[in-house]
Design an enzyme around this catalytic site. Sequence first.
Site, PDB file in Angstrom:
ATOM      1  NE  ARG A 102      -1.054  -2.377   3.021  1.00 25.34           N
ATOM      2  CZ  ARG A 102      -2.005  -2.662   3.908  1.00 25.34           C
ATOM      3  NH1 ARG A 102      -2.118  -1.956   4.994  1.00 25.34           N
ATOM      4  NH2 ARG A 102      -2.789  -3.686   3.725  1.00 25.34           N
ATOM      5  CG  ASP A 105      -2.889   0.996   6.534  1.00 25.45           C
ATOM      6  OD1 ASP A 105      -4.111   1.065   6.292  1.00 25.45           O
ATOM      7  OD2 ASP A 105      -2.410   0.300   7.452  1.00 25.45           O
TER       8      ASP A 105
HETATM    9  C1  X6L Z   1      -2.102 -14.765   9.623  1.00 27.43           C
HETATM   10  C2  X6L Z   1      -3.010 -14.051   8.894  1.00 27.43           C
HETATM   11  C3  X6L Z   1      -1.093 -14.052  10.281  1.00 27.43           C
HETATM   12  C4  X6L Z   1      -2.927 -12.683   8.803  1.00 27.43           C
HETATM   13  C5  X6L Z   1      -1.003 -12.682  10.165  1.00 27.43           C
HETATM   14  C6  X6L Z   1      -0.956  -9.787  10.046  1.00 27.43           C
HETATM   15  C7  X6L Z   1      -2.623  -9.864   8.385  1.00 27.43           C
HETATM   16  C8  X6L Z   1      -0.850  -8.428   9.879  1.00 27.43           C
HETATM   17  C9  X6L Z   1      -2.524  -8.512   8.213  1.00 27.43           C
HETATM   18  C10 X6L Z   1      -1.940 -11.993   9.433  1.00 27.43           C
HETATM   19  C11 X6L Z   1      -1.834 -10.534   9.290  1.00 27.43           C
HETATM   20  C12 X6L Z   1      -1.646  -7.782   8.949  1.00 27.43           C
HETATM   21  C13 X6L Z   1       1.697  -3.593   7.643  1.00 27.43           C
HETATM   22  C14 X6L Z   1       2.357  -4.821   7.555  1.00 27.43           C
HETATM   23  C15 X6L Z   1       0.366  -5.058   6.835  1.00 27.43           C
HETATM   24  C16 X6L Z   1       2.397  -2.471   8.163  1.00 27.43           C
HETATM   25  C17 X6L Z   1       4.291  -3.920   8.423  1.00 27.43           C
HETATM   26  C18 X6L Z   1      -1.545  -6.321   8.782  1.00 27.43           C
HETATM   27  C19 X6L Z   1      -2.119  -5.671   7.565  1.00 27.43           C
HETATM   28  N1  X6L Z   1       0.436  -3.766   7.200  1.00 27.43           N
HETATM   29  N2  X6L Z   1       3.647  -4.983   7.931  1.00 27.43           N
HETATM   30  N3  X6L Z   1       1.511  -5.732   7.053  1.00 27.43           N
HETATM   31  N4  X6L Z   1       3.690  -2.693   8.535  1.00 27.43           N
HETATM   32  N5  X6L Z   1       5.546  -4.033   8.819  1.00 27.43           N
HETATM   33  O1  X6L Z   1       1.897  -1.348   8.277  1.00 27.43           O
HETATM   34  O2  X6L Z   1      -0.985  -5.622   9.604  1.00 27.43           O
HETATM   35  S1  X6L Z   1      -1.019  -5.857   6.209  1.00 27.43           S
HETATM   36 MG    MG Z   2      -2.822  -1.212   8.884  1.00 24.67          MG
HETATM   37 MG    MG Z   3      -5.836   0.392   7.395  1.00 29.26          MG
END
Ligand code: X6L
Ligand code: MG
Ligand code: MG
Length: 169
Positions: A102, A105
């Site tokens: 993205r 966010d």
């Molecule tokens: C299983 C399924 C394990 C889903 C984890 C973890 C999904 C975090 C979404 C998950 C799962 C997210 C950022 C990111 C994202 C960010 C960093 C999320 C939304 N946004 N990584 N990954 N920073 N470092 O802002 O947080 S996607």
């Molecule tokens: Mg987020």
């Molecule tokens: Mg968001």
Amino acid sequence: MAETGTSPSHWTRAALGLGSNMGDTKAALETAISLLEERDDIRVTTRSSHYRTPPWGPIPQDDFRNACILIETSLSPQNLLAVCLEAEQRMGRIREERWGPRLIDIDVLLYGDTAINEPDLTLPHPRMAERAFVLVPLAEIWPDAPVADGLTAKDALKSCTDIDDVVEL
Ligand code: X6L
Ligand code: MG
Ligand code: MG
């Protein structure tokens, strides 16, 4: 004397999380903050440093730049969320793959001590207590932030395994 001006009388502290992993990520975070700052119903009071963070979640993607800010706002939590999503839109965010890369966010992490469970808005943000990319910048500017019941940002960080991969920029 009664208040006269246009400024609403009730302001609430809120914490927002910012993230980007496409294009000029530094400019993206700065632009997002400017868009919020120029509103009459939001005052940005504190900004964290920027951090390089490994991607969390099931999608392999580039590292992120993450930061947190503290604001005071006269908006309701729902309207604050709408304003954040509108700023993302104005910056050209296109939602493709869920949890994918993205441009920007903007997440509402905390709104006063309000707890909300609605389909589109859960506060405190339900998974921030496990995410170093949120906790490190949040603990920098608000160590005592109530991130989960009885748990502060500073406390939650102690049980976070991946904080060594979060690098201040
Ligand atoms: C299983 C399924 C394990 C889903 C984890 C973890 C999904 C975090 C979404 C998950 C799962 C997210 C950022 C990111 C994202 C960010 C960093 C999320 C939304 N946004 N990584 N990954 N920073 N470092 O802002 O947080 S996607
Ligand atoms: Mg987020
Ligand atoms: Mg968001």
